[in-house]
Write a protein that holds these residues in place. Sequence first.
Motif, PDB file in Angstrom:
ATOM      1  N   LEU A 174     -44.423 -51.190  -4.908  1.00  0.00           N
ATOM      2  CA  LEU A 174     -44.280 -52.342  -4.021  1.00  0.00           C
ATOM      3  C   LEU A 174     -42.823 -52.785  -3.968  1.00  0.00           C
ATOM      4  O   LEU A 174     -42.168 -52.952  -4.998  1.00  0.00           O
ATOM      5  N   THR A 175     -42.294 -52.972  -2.770  1.00  0.00           N
ATOM      6  CA  THR A 175     -40.923 -53.462  -2.597  1.00  0.00           C
ATOM      7  C   THR A 175     -40.925 -54.626  -1.604  1.00  0.00           C
ATOM      8  O   THR A 175     -41.833 -54.754  -0.779  1.00  0.00           O
ATOM      9  N   TRP A 176     -39.900 -55.456  -1.706  1.00  0.00           N
ATOM     10  CA  TRP A 176     -39.729 -56.561  -0.761  1.00  0.00           C
ATOM     11  C   TRP A 176     -38.266 -56.980  -0.778  1.00  0.00           C
ATOM     12  O   TRP A 176     -37.500 -56.579  -1.645  1.00  0.00           O
ATOM     13  N   SER A 177     -37.883 -57.785   0.180  1.00  0.00           N
ATOM     14  CA  SER A 177     -36.544 -58.356   0.211  1.00  0.00           C
ATOM     15  C   SER A 177     -36.672 -59.871   0.212  1.00  0.00           C
ATOM     16  O   SER A 177     -37.761 -60.407   0.447  1.00  0.00           O
ATOM     17  N   ALA A 178     -35.569 -60.558  -0.070  1.00  0.00           N
ATOM     18  CA  ALA A 178     -35.585 -62.017  -0.143  1.00  0.00           C
ATOM     19  C   ALA A 178     -34.480 -62.594   0.722  1.00  0.00           C
ATOM     20  O   ALA A 178     -33.419 -61.978   0.909  1.00  0.00           O
ATOM     21  N   ARG A 179     -34.744 -63.772   1.258  1.00  0.00           N
ATOM     22  CA  ARG A 179     -33.761 -64.462   2.109  1.00  0.00           C
ATOM     23  C   ARG A 179     -33.591 -65.890   1.623  1.00  0.00           C
ATOM     24  O   ARG A 179     -34.569 -66.556   1.270  1.00  0.00           O
ATOM     25  N   THR A 180     -32.356 -66.356   1.635  1.00  0.00           N
ATOM     26  CA  THR A 180     -32.072 -67.734   1.255  1.00  0.00           C
ATOM     27  C   THR A 180     -32.356 -68.659   2.425  1.00  0.00           C
ATOM     28  O   THR A 180     -31.876 -68.434   3.546  1.00  0.00           O
ATOM     29  N   ALA A 181     -33.139 -69.686   2.205  1.00  0.00           N
ATOM     30  CA  ALA A 181     -33.466 -70.676   3.236  1.00  0.00           C
ATOM     31  C   ALA A 181     -34.102 -71.881   2.563  1.00  0.00           C
ATOM     32  O   ALA A 181     -34.442 -71.848   1.376  1.00  0.00           O
ATOM     33  N   GLY A 182     -34.275 -72.951   3.324  1.00  0.00           N
ATOM     34  CA  GLY A 182     -34.879 -74.157   2.783  1.00  0.00           C
ATOM     35  C   GLY A 182     -36.388 -74.104   2.749  1.00  0.00           C
ATOM     36  O   GLY A 182     -37.020 -74.818   1.976  1.00  0.00           O
ATOM     37  N   SER A 183     -36.968 -73.300   3.627  1.00  0.00           N
ATOM     38  CA  SER A 183     -38.420 -73.142   3.656  1.00  0.00           C
ATOM     39  C   SER A 183     -38.747 -71.755   4.177  1.00  0.00           C
ATOM     40  O   SER A 183     -37.854 -71.001   4.605  1.00  0.00           O
ATOM     41  N   ALA A 184     -40.034 -71.422   4.185  1.00  0.00           N
ATOM     42  CA  ALA A 184     -40.453 -70.111   4.676  1.00  0.00           C
ATOM     43  C   ALA A 184     -40.501 -70.043   6.198  1.00  0.00           C
ATOM     44  O   ALA A 184     -40.767 -68.973   6.758  1.00  0.00           O
ATOM     45  N   MET A 185     -40.219 -71.153   6.879  1.00  0.00           N
ATOM     46  CA  MET A 185     -40.349 -71.160   8.339  1.00  0.00           C
ATOM     47  C   MET A 185     -39.454 -70.125   9.030  1.00  0.00           C
ATOM     48  O   MET A 185     -39.930 -69.425   9.939  1.00  0.00           O
TER      49      MET A 185
END
Length: 456
Positions: A174-185
């Motif tokens: 399983l792989t995924w990436s991440a993003r910086t933000a204030g919410s998941a919107m």
Amino acid sequence: MGRIRTAIIPRLAILGLAIGLVRCAPAETGLGDASLADIEARGELVVLTLDGPTTYSREDAGPQGYEVDLATAFAESLGLEIRFETRRDIDALLSALDRGEAHLAAANLTVTPARRARVNFGPAYKAVTEQLVCRRGGPAPTRLEDLPGTRIRVLAGSSYEETLEAIGEALPELTWSARTAGSAMPLLDSVDAGTIDCTIADSHLADFARRRHPELVVAMNLTEERPLAWAHSGEVEGLQGALASWFAEAHGEGFLEELDTRWFGRFGEFDYVDVARFVRRVQSRLPEYRNAFEDAAESLPFDWEMLAAQAYQESHWDPDAVSATGVRGLMMLTLSTAERVGIEDRRDPFQSIEGGAIYLADLYDRVPEDVRGEDRIWFTLAAYNIGMGHMYDARALAERLGRDKNSWADLAATLPLLSDPQYYETLRYGYARGLEPVRYVEKIREYRAMLDAQGL
């Protein structure tokens, strides 16, 4: 009568609160508050939060958000003003809390073991489920073993990453990436755009996002219900006790249930066809009439979005709409009502909007003065649908049954009885399809919330 923005004023009227000073610049490091008494001496509670549609947003009339209302209520109970400080992401928020830049962090934070090792949490105030959200027609795994190979991006530093890490122990591929933000919107926006296959969001945010992007689907739940709570450093003497006492009272008096209903109970069961059609018409029909709704709402006790939502419930913003009973036009005015408010052509959409607003203002003034806040608005809209006479009957019947005749919740439970001969034969205005105005108001409230979700 002055204009009131419905999304702000009624909530604060019920809370009996006033939003305090809000700044967006970082707070000074080290507030120097060793106890709750020190905070009270300063007269200000500093709260860290994140930008997001279900958390905190800046509006012309002041900040809005579930966390805004909740934290402001707590501050008010202590006689304090409140200052909100936003951070760009969860890691920055928790780091700022570690450095003593605020007293609390209120940002829809899920309580997890990893976070408990870093900060202290107050009492839980809401439970949410983490959901895998994908796009209709695209990859949408419904089993954990199907997750590998799916392009998943989640909020950096979130509990969602912790969830994927736990799943990855059994699924090393399983792989995924991440993003910086204030919410998941923003990530939900990306899923709708097809940039990524899926993301993870808390259940209440996923529900909100599907009203903006009806093509989004909840593929599966990834966790059981998990608590949300405010974080704090644990260094301020007396703060944890104050939180425990206040949240116990807020639970017991029904305040949390009321606030939850206001922010997250605005939507009915998801109806893909209805939501998708609404979103299309927001884009294709609403722009032609938006200015007219804005102008007409200047004389109303609620905002233009509520008027537009009512017009959609009436006609789907179709100026040629007509019913079997002879009402017609964008606001579906009867001939007698059009004459009363001075409208010559019900088929003219701009005359119809103006006439509907005049009629609503008249109904609002005729609702008894004891009906206040948002309840008065719901009474007004129901009277537009069923007539003021039947509303008076419903109030009289509610009082007879020991209910609160000034509460919309109690009136909504009473109105359906107007179709029962056991009751309507004893009332002045007789039979009425009493369930209809209840559903009418529910749909208007839902469409109003869906306009919020569009970010207009």
